[in-house]
Design a protein around this motif. Structure first.
Motif, short mmCIF file in Angstrom:
data_model
loop_
_atom_site.label_atom_id
_atom_site.label_comp_id
_atom_site.label_asym_id
_atom_site.label_seq_id
_atom_site.Cartn_x
_atom_site.Cartn_y
_atom_site.Cartn_z
N ASP A 369 1.33 -1.52 -0.13
CA ASP A 369 0.05 0.01 -0.06
C ASP A 369 0.79 1.32 -0.28
OD1 ASP A 369 0.86 -0.60 2.37
OD2 ASP A 369 -0.71 -0.56 3.67
N THR A 370 2.53 1.33 -0.01
CA THR A 370 2.96 2.30 0.29
C THR A 370 3.63 2.33 -1.25
OG1 THR A 370 4.99 1.44 1.34
CG2 THR A 370 3.55 2.27 2.76
N LEU A 371 3.88 0.94 -1.78
CA LEU A 371 4.50 0.76 -3.37
C LEU A 371 3.73 1.30 -4.11
CD1 LEU A 371 6.86 0.04 -4.74
CD2 LEU A 371 6.49 -2.13 -4.95
N ALA A 372 2.83 0.58 -4.20
CA ALA A 372 1.53 0.96 -5.67
C ALA A 372 1.20 2.41 -5.30
CB ALA A 372 0.56 0.12 -5.34
N PRO A 373 0.76 3.13 -4.43
CA PRO A 373 0.72 4.66 -5.20
C PRO A 373 2.17 5.13 -6.05
CG PRO A 373 -0.07 4.17 -2.53
CD PRO A 373 0.66 3.45 -3.54
N VAL A 380 -5.19 4.64 -4.00
CA VAL A 380 -5.24 2.94 -4.09
C VAL A 380 -4.98 2.36 -2.98
CG1 VAL A 380 -3.46 0.83 -4.77
CG2 VAL A 380 -2.97 2.73 -5.75
N ARG A 381 -5.92 1.31 -3.04
CA ARG A 381 -6.56 0.37 -1.41
C ARG A 381 -6.47 -0.90 -1.96
NH1 ARG A 381 -11.47 -1.36 -0.79
NH2 ARG A 381 -13.09 -1.22 -1.98
N ILE A 382 -5.81 -1.59 -1.04
CA ILE A 382 -5.98 -3.10 -0.70
C ILE A 382 -7.38 -3.24 -0.46
CG2 ILE A 382 -4.74 -5.37 -0.26
CD1 ILE A 382 -2.88 -3.16 -1.26
N GLY A 383 -8.13 -4.59 -1.38
CA GLY A 383 -9.23 -4.76 -1.29
C GLY A 383 -9.43 -6.58 -1.12
N ARG A 384 -10.42 -6.74 -0.12
CA ARG A 384 -10.88 -8.09 0.37
C ARG A 384 -12.12 -8.31 -0.43
NH1 ARG A 384 -8.91 -10.53 4.66
NH2 ARG A 384 -10.74 -8.84 6.25
N PRO A 385 -12.38 -9.56 -0.44
CA PRO A 385 -13.83 -9.76 -1.05
C PRO A 385 -15.08 -9.37 -0.39
CG PRO A 385 -12.54 -11.94 -0.31
CD PRO A 385 -11.34 -10.78 -0.63
N LEU A 386 -15.95 -9.07 -1.26
CA LEU A 386 -17.25 -8.91 0.11
C LEU A 386 -17.60 -10.79 0.75
CD1 LEU A 386 -19.76 -6.76 -0.92
CD2 LEU A 386 -20.38 -8.89 -2.12
#
Lengths: 443, 328
Positions: A369-373, A380-386
């Motif tokens: 989450d610090t590298l991706a932006p 950018v966010r890290i998502g988890r499934p519903l």
């Protein structure tokens, strides 16, 4: 085109039969794992309570069996060694059946390989009787110009994403509306035909009926993106084992999908090659000590890698964690740059919302989450499934985004091209409908 | 198809795995050391079910098959075994014999044995008859007693009005008899018979003098109206010493026969009233003591007397004296 119609319609009928029976299996054929969920559809389970709506269709089913097994014979999301994959599928299906205590005959599968390619189609037609009818919709869909997508490719998804009537655009359902000129925008996703054939053959060899096939990029987008993101526009990046899928959603429709043929397994192989250790050890080191941002503390944290060469006395090596991070980070950067290229190719920067959601097993790497932006942009966010009913805790992680998405896809699939009426002109000559139409026109 | 080597399950070497290489090195080292006996390091077991196992697993999870195997198949198997065993005639016979033997053993236990018969309420002659017709050999199992059949047999005896049979505690067959009491003697087509109040035959009678206490009735159909006859006899109590018997005439009315051949003819309807009328006349005028041959009450409102010859002559003489004529 008729072939495609027939195959896809047959699958859709199979899906209806499966829902009638109430039990359907979900099969996510990935590069690193094969997940199988058994769903039970039993009317309306959870119909909403205090302050909670009935949810977007995921309340109609319940996960009664879940199993996952290490994938074998799959590379880049494509079946590489069919017998191996078949065995892996058998393992997963049998374990899920055992947990569900029931037998499943219908399976809905998804895969991420096959080099998906997106095409934008548009068609235009004159409305026959001032009011748009089902037939007009069918004709405008048929009037869409299909590009030459190559001889060995198959259409996996073809969804009308937008209808326009005269000067009004953005209609989701034009039926019954008055107008003259009906236009449609469609999104068509093609994949390598051989990949689909192999997958279908594999599932058939396990005595299962295929009730649907979906693209991994699409279904992980369904589960990982929240409703607002799907509506306003967002990209879902499913970082899997062998490939990283990118799908862009807008107005609750997928408008673009692509894949980068790199994933978590490449990170593992980098570690294995860089440190001269077995892949299993590399995988273990990656999951325990992996990361993409090194700190001073990491220089002092030594990891026992072991040579496993049988010479335990002399061949004992250690690496520092920063070394491991130094191996992981370039590969992750490379993957993210590939994603960036895909998004650029799709014109993602022109979308009103620039939200990017990272999901999939490789998105769990610490520090992403610090590298991706830095590569993909700020949102950018890290998502988890519903969350769905009955899903075991072990299967709620980001790695199961596409499996959960496939559940939602099975519960309420989007209308695809072949779900609409067939235009009358294409019917066989002896069709009763055609006779009816002739009567209507002449009397 | 060639056999599948588990080594193939390992990731390909391009994936960076040197497991196969290291395994090969270890194997080579072991052979060089001559350590052939030690087992090879356990390769990862293939978790995948075989095709047959997978198919069987799915079959087993099929609800109908499961139900069949768990509920129906065991029943079928047991039924089949029993059926096969019984298919042999020897086995069947042995089974039947065993069952019969066990049954006999239980029935012949001393608890169930009947040792003697007790007859209550029957005269000596009747009990002899009962013993004769039941003809039981004691001791006897109570399962072998056919009580309803015996009851029917005993009740078929004429002298028995009602009978009760039971096996009493202590292995005694108790027979309670209610005898018929003879009320009249009937002179029928087969000689003298005693009848009870209902007209049922009780026993035959050798001589009338054997039972002088019973009144005599005769005539066709007399046995069907014994009750009426008894009522008439009851009404005729004052003349009982003179009474010889009752005669049924034409199966519809009674004649009361007295000594000196006197007859009282009673009507069809209300014979008791007529009898009472005759008794009243007798008591008032000593009617029956006179020289009367028959008292005809067949028309109760006009009783008629039939005189004897001598009485008729006497009456004529007296009338002629009264009238002063002689018709002789």
């Amino acid at each position: 085109m008729t072939d495609l119609y027939a195959a896809q319609r047959a699958m859709r009928n199979m899906r209806k039969a499966a829902l009638q029976r109430g039990v359907v299996a979900i099969l996510d054929v990935g590069t690193s794992k094969i997940a199988c969920l058994v769903l039970r559809f039993d009317g309306d389970g959870f119909v909403g309570g205090e302050g909670v709506g009935a949810l977007a269709g995921q309340s109609s089913f319940r996960v009664i069996g879940a199993a996952t097994t290490r994938s074998r014979g799959v590379r880049f999301g494509e079946i590489d060694a069919m017998a191996e994959t078949e065995r892996a599928i058998r393992t997963a299906v049998q374990a899920a059946q055992k947990m569900a205590q029931t037998r499943v005959d219908h399976v809905i599968a998804c895969f991420s390989g096959g080099q998906p390619r997106s095409y934008g189609l548009d068609g235009q037609v004159e409305v026959e009787q001032n009011i748009v009818s089902e037939q007009d919709v069918a004709r405008v869909l048929a009037a869409s110009e299909v590009p030459d997508y190559g001889p060995h490719r198959e259409v996996l998804h073809a969804q009308p994403v937008n209808f326009a009537l005269d000067h009004r655009s953005g209609l989701s359902d034009p039926r019954g509306q008055a107008g003259q000129n009906l236009a449609v925008d469609m999104h068509m996703l093609t994949v390598d035909g051989a990949v689909i054939q192999n997958l279908l053959y594999c599932i058939k060899r396990c005595d299962l009926e295929v009730a649907g096939v979906a693209s991994g990029a699409y279904v992980s987008g369904i589960s990982a993106l929240v409703e607002d993101e799907q509506e306003l526009g967002a990209a879902c990046v499913d970082m899997g084992g062998g490939s990283t899928d990118v799908s862009i959603f807008m107005k609750k429709h997928m408008i673009y999908a692509d894949s980068v043929r790199m994933g978590g397994d490449h990170v593992t192989s980098d570690i294995a090659m860089g440190l001269q250790i077995p892949a299993a050890t590399a995988e273990r080191i990656k999951t325990f000590y992996g990361g993409v941002v090194a700190t001073g503390m990491d220089d002092r944290e030594m990891i026992e890698v072991g040579g496993d060469s049988g010479d335990w006395e002399r061949d004992r090596r250690t690496v520092s964690r920063s070394e491991v991070i130094g191996i992981i980070r370039p590969r992750v950067e490379e993957i993210l740059e590939g994603v960036r290229e895909c998004l650029d190719a799709a014109g993602f920067e022109h979308l009103p919302s620039q939200q990017i959601v990272l999901t999939g097993g490789a998105s769990q790497i610490p520090g992403l989450d610090t590298l991706a932006p830095k590569i993909l942009g700020q949102q950018v966010r890290i998502g988890r499934p519903l969350r769905v009913q009955g899903l075991p805790q072990a299967a709620t992680g980001a790695a199961f985004a596409s499996a959960v998405g496939l559940c939602l896809f099975a519960a309420n699939p989007q209308d695809e091209w072949w779900d609409f009426e067939i235009p009358t002109e294409r019917y066989p000559a002896r069709s009763l409908k055609r006779a009816m139409r002739w009567f209507k026109d002449n009397w | 198809m060639r056999p599948i080597d588990p080594v193939e399950f390992a990731k390909a070497p391009t994936m960076g795995g040197s497991a196969r290489v290291s395994e090969a090195v270890a194997r080579a080292l072991r052979t060089r050391l001559g350590d052939t006996s030690s087992h090879a390091p356990a390769r990862p077991r293939d978790p995948a079910p075989s095709r047959a196992a997978y198919r069987f697993n799915r079959l087993w999870l099929t609800p109908s098959f499961r139900f069949f195997m768990r509920r129906i198949a065991p029943v079928l198997a047991i039924a089949g075994c029993v059926g096969l065993w019984f298919a042999d005639a020897d086995n069947r016979m042995a089974f039947n014999d065993t069952v019969a033997e066990v049954k006999r053993d239980i029935q012949n236990r001393p608890e169930f044995m009947v040792k003697l018969m007790a007859i209550d309420g029957a005269s000596g002659e009747l009990s002899e008859d009962i013993r004769e017709i039941t003809s039981l050999d004691f001791p006897l199992s109570s399962f072998d007693l056919d009580l309803p059949g015996m009851l029917e047999q005993i009740e078929s005896l004429d002298a028995v009005a009602e009978a009760g049979l039971r096996v009493r505690a202590g292995g005694i067959l108790q027979i309670d008899i209610t005898e018929r009491t003879p009320a009249v003697v009937w002179r029928g087509p087969h000689g003298l018979e005693m009848l009870d109040v209902d007209g049922h035959r009780v026993a035959a009678l050798e001589h009338r003098v054997d039972r002088p206490d019973l009144p005599l009735i005769a005539g066709v159909g007399a046995e069907r109206d014994v009750a009426e006859a008894l009522a008439i006899l009851n009404a005729a109590k004052p003349i009982m010493p003179r009474l010889r018997g009752l005669v049924r005439v034409g199966e519809r009315r009674w004649n009361v026969v007295l000594d000196r051949d006197q007859v009282i003819m009673l009507p069809e309807e209300n014979p008791l009233g007529a009898m009472a009328q005759v008794m009243a006349l007798d008591q008032a005028k000593d009617l029956l003591g006179r020289d009367v041959k028959a008292v005809d009450m067949r028309r109760p409102n006009r009783p008629t007397l039939q005189l004897t010859e001598a009485a008729q002559d006497e009456m004529r003489r007296l009338q002629s004296v009264e009238l002063g004529v002689s018709f002789r």
